[in-house]
Scaffold this motif. Sequence first.
Motif, PDB file in Angstrom:
ATOM      1  N   SER A  68      -0.809   7.115 -47.911  1.00  0.00           N
ATOM      2  CA  SER A  68       0.035   8.208 -47.434  1.00  0.00           C
ATOM      3  C   SER A  68       0.671   7.740 -46.133  1.00  0.00           C
ATOM      4  N   VAL A  69       1.860   8.239 -45.834  1.00  0.00           N
ATOM      5  CA  VAL A  69       2.607   7.765 -44.671  1.00  0.00           C
ATOM      6  C   VAL A  69       3.045   8.952 -43.823  1.00  0.00           C
ATOM      7  N   THR A  70       2.914   8.799 -42.512  1.00  0.00           N
ATOM      8  CA  THR A  70       3.398   9.811 -41.581  1.00  0.00           C
ATOM      9  C   THR A  70       4.198   9.118 -40.480  1.00  0.00           C
ATOM     10  N   TYR A  71       5.124   9.846 -39.888  1.00  0.00           N
ATOM     11  CA  TYR A  71       5.991   9.314 -38.836  1.00  0.00           C
ATOM     12  C   TYR A  71       5.667  10.010 -37.522  1.00  0.00           C
ATOM     13  N   ILE A  72       5.335   9.221 -36.492  1.00  0.00           N
ATOM     14  CA  ILE A  72       4.987   9.777 -35.184  1.00  0.00           C
ATOM     15  C   ILE A  72       5.559   8.868 -34.096  1.00  0.00           C
ATOM     16  N   ASP A  73       6.357   9.438 -33.221  1.00  0.00           N
ATOM     17  CA  ASP A  73       6.874   8.727 -32.046  1.00  0.00           C
ATOM     18  C   ASP A  73       7.477   7.358 -32.368  1.00  0.00           C
ATOM     19  N   GLY A  74       8.347   7.319 -33.369  1.00  0.00           N
ATOM     20  CA  GLY A  74       9.073   6.092 -33.660  1.00  0.00           C
ATOM     21  C   GLY A  74       8.350   5.080 -34.523  1.00  0.00           C
ATOM     22  N   LYS A  75       7.163   5.422 -35.011  1.00  0.00           N
ATOM     23  CA  LYS A  75       6.414   4.500 -35.864  1.00  0.00           C
ATOM     24  C   LYS A  75       5.897   5.224 -37.097  1.00  0.00           C
ATOM     25  N   TYR A  76       5.756   4.447 -38.159  1.00  0.00           N
ATOM     26  CA  TYR A  76       5.202   4.959 -39.406  1.00  0.00           C
ATOM     27  C   TYR A  76       3.761   4.479 -39.522  1.00  0.00           C
ATOM     28  N   TYR A  77       2.905   5.371 -39.984  1.00  0.00           N
ATOM     29  CA  TYR A  77       1.488   5.064 -40.144  1.00  0.00           C
ATOM     30  C   TYR A  77       1.114   5.279 -41.606  1.00  0.00           C
ATOM     31  N   MET A  78       0.591   4.235 -42.237  1.00  0.00           N
ATOM     32  CA  MET A  78       0.143   4.336 -43.625  1.00  0.00           C
ATOM     33  C   MET A  78      -1.385   4.351 -43.645  1.00  0.00           C
ATOM     34  N   TYR A  79      -1.919   5.430 -44.171  1.00  0.00           N
ATOM     35  CA  TYR A  79      -3.365   5.588 -44.287  1.00  0.00           C
ATOM     36  C   TYR A  79      -3.756   5.387 -45.742  1.00  0.00           C
ATOM     37  N   GLN A  96     -17.748   4.197 -51.140  1.00  0.00           N
ATOM     38  CA  GLN A  96     -16.594   4.077 -50.251  1.00  0.00           C
ATOM     39  C   GLN A  96     -17.084   3.566 -48.902  1.00  0.00           C
ATOM     40  N   HIS A  97     -16.160   3.030 -48.136  1.00  0.00           N
ATOM     41  CA  HIS A  97     -16.528   2.538 -46.808  1.00  0.00           C
ATOM     42  C   HIS A  97     -15.766   3.223 -45.693  1.00  0.00           C
ATOM     43  N   GLY A  98     -14.546   3.671 -45.958  1.00  0.00           N
ATOM     44  CA  GLY A  98     -13.796   4.326 -44.900  1.00  0.00           C
ATOM     45  C   GLY A  98     -12.310   4.348 -45.190  1.00  0.00           C
ATOM     46  N   PHE A  99     -11.554   4.657 -44.149  1.00  0.00           N
ATOM     47  CA  PHE A  99     -10.098   4.744 -44.256  1.00  0.00           C
ATOM     48  C   PHE A  99      -9.462   3.803 -43.238  1.00  0.00           C
ATOM     49  N   ASP A 100      -8.408   3.136 -43.662  1.00  0.00           N
ATOM     50  CA  ASP A 100      -7.685   2.206 -42.809  1.00  0.00           C
ATOM     51  C   ASP A 100      -6.300   2.736 -42.510  1.00  0.00           C
ATOM     52  N   VAL A 101      -5.657   2.113 -41.518  1.00  0.00           N
ATOM     53  CA  VAL A 101      -4.280   2.474 -41.180  1.00  0.00           C
ATOM     54  C   VAL A 101      -3.492   1.196 -40.904  1.00  0.00           C
ATOM     55  N   TYR A 102      -2.252   1.216 -41.349  1.00  0.00           N
ATOM     56  CA  TYR A 102      -1.285   0.152 -41.081  1.00  0.00           C
ATOM     57  C   TYR A 102      -0.106   0.800 -40.361  1.00  0.00           C
ATOM     58  N   ILE A 103       0.550   0.047 -39.464  1.00  0.00           N
ATOM     59  CA  ILE A 103       1.659   0.583 -38.674  1.00  0.00           C
ATOM     60  C   ILE A 103       2.924  -0.225 -38.951  1.00  0.00           C
ATOM     61  N   ILE A 113      -4.318  -2.144 -38.199  1.00  0.00           N
ATOM     62  CA  ILE A 113      -5.074  -1.942 -36.968  1.00  0.00           C
ATOM     63  C   ILE A 113      -6.503  -1.586 -37.380  1.00  0.00           C
ATOM     64  N   PRO A 114      -7.425  -1.544 -36.423  1.00  0.00           N
ATOM     65  CA  PRO A 114      -8.823  -1.261 -36.804  1.00  0.00           C
ATOM     66  C   PRO A 114      -8.960   0.041 -37.596  1.00  0.00           C
ATOM     67  N   SER A 115     -10.022   0.100 -38.339  1.00  0.00           N
ATOM     68  CA  SER A 115     -10.320   1.261 -39.178  1.00  0.00           C
ATOM     69  C   SER A 115     -10.223   2.559 -38.385  1.00  0.00           C
ATOM     70  N   VAL A 116      -9.724   3.604 -39.039  1.00  0.00           N
ATOM     71  CA  VAL A 116      -9.646   4.910 -38.382  1.00  0.00           C
ATOM     72  C   VAL A 116     -10.801   5.817 -38.768  1.00  0.00           C
ATOM     73  N   PHE A 117     -11.558   5.410 -39.795  1.00  0.00           N
ATOM     74  CA  PHE A 117     -12.707   6.221 -40.192  1.00  0.00           C
ATOM     75  C   PHE A 117     -13.723   5.342 -40.896  1.00  0.00           C
ATOM     76  N   GLU A 118     -14.936   5.366 -40.394  1.00  0.00           N
ATOM     77  CA  GLU A 118     -16.074   4.723 -41.050  1.00  0.00           C
ATOM     78  C   GLU A 118     -17.071   5.824 -41.374  1.00  0.00           C
ATOM     79  N   LYS A 119     -17.600   5.812 -42.559  1.00  0.00           N
ATOM     80  CA  LYS A 119     -18.499   6.873 -43.011  1.00  0.00           C
ATOM     81  C   LYS A 119     -19.786   6.884 -42.187  1.00  0.00           C
ATOM     82  N   PRO A 120     -20.035   7.988 -41.467  1.00  0.00           N
ATOM     83  CA  PRO A 120     -21.311   8.096 -40.755  1.00  0.00           C
ATOM     84  C   PRO A 120     -22.450   8.394 -41.741  1.00  0.00           C
ATOM     85  N   ASP A 121     -23.662   8.161 -41.325  1.00  0.00           N
ATOM     86  CA  ASP A 121     -24.817   8.371 -42.209  1.00  0.00           C
ATOM     87  C   ASP A 121     -24.923   9.804 -42.717  1.00  0.00           C
TER      88      ASP A 121
END
Length: 146
Positions: A68-79, A96-103, A113-121
């Motif tokens: 999924s992609v969102t636009y914030i402050d001149g950049k696009y973020y793909m989660y 599953q292990h988590g969610f990532d983001v690309y800019i 960029i580093p992971s935006v979500f890692e599954k807590p226990d």
Amino acid sequence: MKLIHYKEGNYPSQADPYLIKANDGYFYMYVTGVDAVHAFRSKELCGEYEDIGAVFSVENGKEYWAPSVTYIDGKYYMYGSRVGVTPEYPTHWGKQHGFDVYISEDLENWEKIPSVFEKPDDFWATENYWAPEVHYYNGKFYMFAS
């Protein structure tokens, strides 16, 4: 309502399509591909979509799903969902292990960029959670997933 439909073979996968209208006037569609996240674009929502190709691939392309992609402050973020394909779980169905983001600044060149979500226990799920979508509202980021 008109269904955006492509003939088989027109692109490698039809899974998890996500559309966004960009500042360049194009509609961009991102899909889960069998080898990578693939992109298409069109000047019209229901027009002919041009195949841009793989915007990026990850080790074993099946490990990144439901962009999924969102636009914030001149950049696009793909989660997207990061799935650990292992001998125990050989497909995206499973742990599953988590969610990532690309800019990106242009929707074609992406930097991880580093992971935006890692599954807590104590997370509510251990398997089959995916399709993160992020919204920026009143100075805060909100992530929704299924």
